[in-house]
Design a protein around this motif. Structure first.
Motif, short mmCIF file in Angstrom:
data_model
loop_
_atom_site.label_atom_id
_atom_site.label_comp_id
_atom_site.label_asym_id
_atom_site.label_seq_id
_atom_site.Cartn_x
_atom_site.Cartn_y
_atom_site.Cartn_z
N ARG A 24 0.84 -1.20 0.00
CA ARG A 24 0.00 0.00 0.00
C ARG A 24 0.87 1.24 0.00
N ARG A 25 0.28 2.33 -0.50
CA ARG A 25 0.98 3.61 -0.46
C ARG A 25 0.94 4.15 0.97
N LEU A 26 1.89 4.99 1.31
CA LEU A 26 1.94 5.58 2.64
C LEU A 26 0.66 6.34 2.94
N SER A 27 0.13 7.06 1.97
CA SER A 27 -1.10 7.81 2.20
C SER A 27 -2.26 6.88 2.54
N ASP A 28 -2.30 5.70 1.92
CA ASP A 28 -3.35 4.72 2.24
C ASP A 28 -3.21 4.24 3.69
N LYS A 29 -1.98 4.00 4.11
CA LYS A 29 -1.75 3.54 5.48
C LYS A 29 -2.13 4.61 6.50
N ILE A 30 -1.86 5.86 6.18
CA ILE A 30 -2.23 6.96 7.07
C ILE A 30 -3.75 7.07 7.15
N GLN A 48 -4.61 14.83 13.78
CA GLN A 48 -3.20 14.97 13.38
C GLN A 48 -2.90 14.13 12.14
N LEU A 49 -3.42 12.91 12.10
CA LEU A 49 -3.22 12.06 10.93
C LEU A 49 -3.86 12.68 9.69
N LEU A 50 -5.01 13.29 9.88
CA LEU A 50 -5.69 13.95 8.77
C LEU A 50 -4.88 15.13 8.24
N ARG A 51 -4.27 15.87 9.15
CA ARG A 51 -3.40 16.99 8.72
C ARG A 51 -2.21 16.49 7.91
N ILE A 52 -1.62 15.40 8.37
CA ILE A 52 -0.48 14.81 7.63
C ILE A 52 -0.94 14.34 6.25
N LEU A 53 -2.07 13.66 6.21
CA LEU A 53 -2.60 13.17 4.94
C LEU A 53 -2.90 14.34 4.00
N GLU A 54 -3.49 15.38 4.53
CA GLU A 54 -3.80 16.56 3.72
C GLU A 54 -2.53 17.19 3.17
N MET A 55 -1.51 17.30 3.99
CA MET A 55 -0.23 17.85 3.52
C MET A 55 0.33 17.00 2.39
N MET A 56 0.26 15.69 2.54
CA MET A 56 0.80 14.79 1.52
C MET A 56 0.03 14.91 0.20
N LEU A 57 -1.29 15.05 0.29
CA LEU A 57 -2.10 15.05 -0.92
C LEU A 57 -2.18 16.40 -1.61
N THR A 58 -1.90 17.48 -0.88
CA THR A 58 -2.02 18.81 -1.49
C THR A 58 -0.70 19.40 -1.96
N ARG A 59 0.41 18.80 -1.59
CA ARG A 59 1.69 19.33 -2.08
C ARG A 59 1.84 18.97 -3.56
N ARG A 60 2.73 19.67 -4.19
CA ARG A 60 2.94 19.46 -5.62
C ARG A 60 3.47 18.05 -5.86
N PRO A 61 2.78 17.28 -6.70
CA PRO A 61 3.22 15.90 -6.95
C PRO A 61 4.50 15.85 -7.77
N ARG A 68 -5.52 11.27 -8.17
CA ARG A 68 -5.63 12.49 -7.37
C ARG A 68 -7.08 12.80 -6.99
N ARG A 69 -7.99 12.68 -7.94
CA ARG A 69 -9.39 12.99 -7.64
C ARG A 69 -9.93 12.05 -6.56
N ARG A 70 -9.66 10.76 -6.69
CA ARG A 70 -10.13 9.80 -5.69
C ARG A 70 -9.48 10.07 -4.33
N ASN A 71 -8.19 10.43 -4.35
CA ASN A 71 -7.50 10.75 -3.10
C ASN A 71 -8.14 11.96 -2.41
N MET A 72 -8.47 12.97 -3.20
CA MET A 72 -9.08 14.17 -2.62
C MET A 72 -10.49 13.87 -2.11
N GLU A 73 -11.22 13.00 -2.80
CA GLU A 73 -12.55 12.61 -2.31
C GLU A 73 -12.43 11.86 -0.99
#
Length: 93
Positions: A24-30, A48-61, A68-73
Motif C-alpha cells: 500500500r501507499r503511505l497515504s493509504d496507510k495513514i 493529526q493524521l488527517l493533517r499529515i494526509l492533507e499535507m501529503m495530498l495537497t503538495r505538488r506531486p 488524485r481525484r479519488r484521493n481528494m474525495e
C-alpha cells in the motif's frame, strides 16, 4: 487481515536486508490509521493524521497522479467523518 500479513512479511524482509515489498501507499496507510483512531474515539490523533494526509495530498506531486481525484474525495470524506464524530448532535435530524 491479508494486507496486515503482507505488511508484516514486508517488515520481515526489510529486517533481513531484502528489498521491502510495499502493498500500500503511505497515504493509504495513514488513512487506515485515521479510521482506526476514529473507531477508538481518539479524535486528537485522528485530526493529526488527517493533517499529515492533507499535507501529503495537497503538495505538488513529483509525478502525475492518476488517482488524485479519488484521493481528494477520500480526504474530504475523512474530514466529514471526523466532523460528524465530534458533532453527533447534527446527525439526529
Amino acid at each position: 487481515m491479508v494486507d496486515e500479513a503482507s505488511d508484516l512479511e514486508g517488515a520481515r524482509d526489510a529486517a533481513r536486508g531484502a528489498a521491502p515489498r510495499h502493498s500500500r501507499r503511505l497515504s493509504d496507510k495513514i488513512l487506515i490509521a485515521f479510521h482506526h483512531a476514529c473507531d477508538q474515539a481518539d479524535y486528537e490523533v485522528a485530526e493529526q493524521l488527517l493533517r499529515i494526509l492533507e499535507m501529503m495530498l495537497t503538495r505538488r506531486p513529483v509525478s502525475p497522479d492518476t488517482n488524485r481525484r479519488r484521493n481528494m474525495e477520500s480526504l474530504v470524506a475523512a474530514h466529514e467523518r471526523l466532523w460528524y464524530l465530534r458533532h453527533p448532535e447534527t446527525q439526529e435530524s
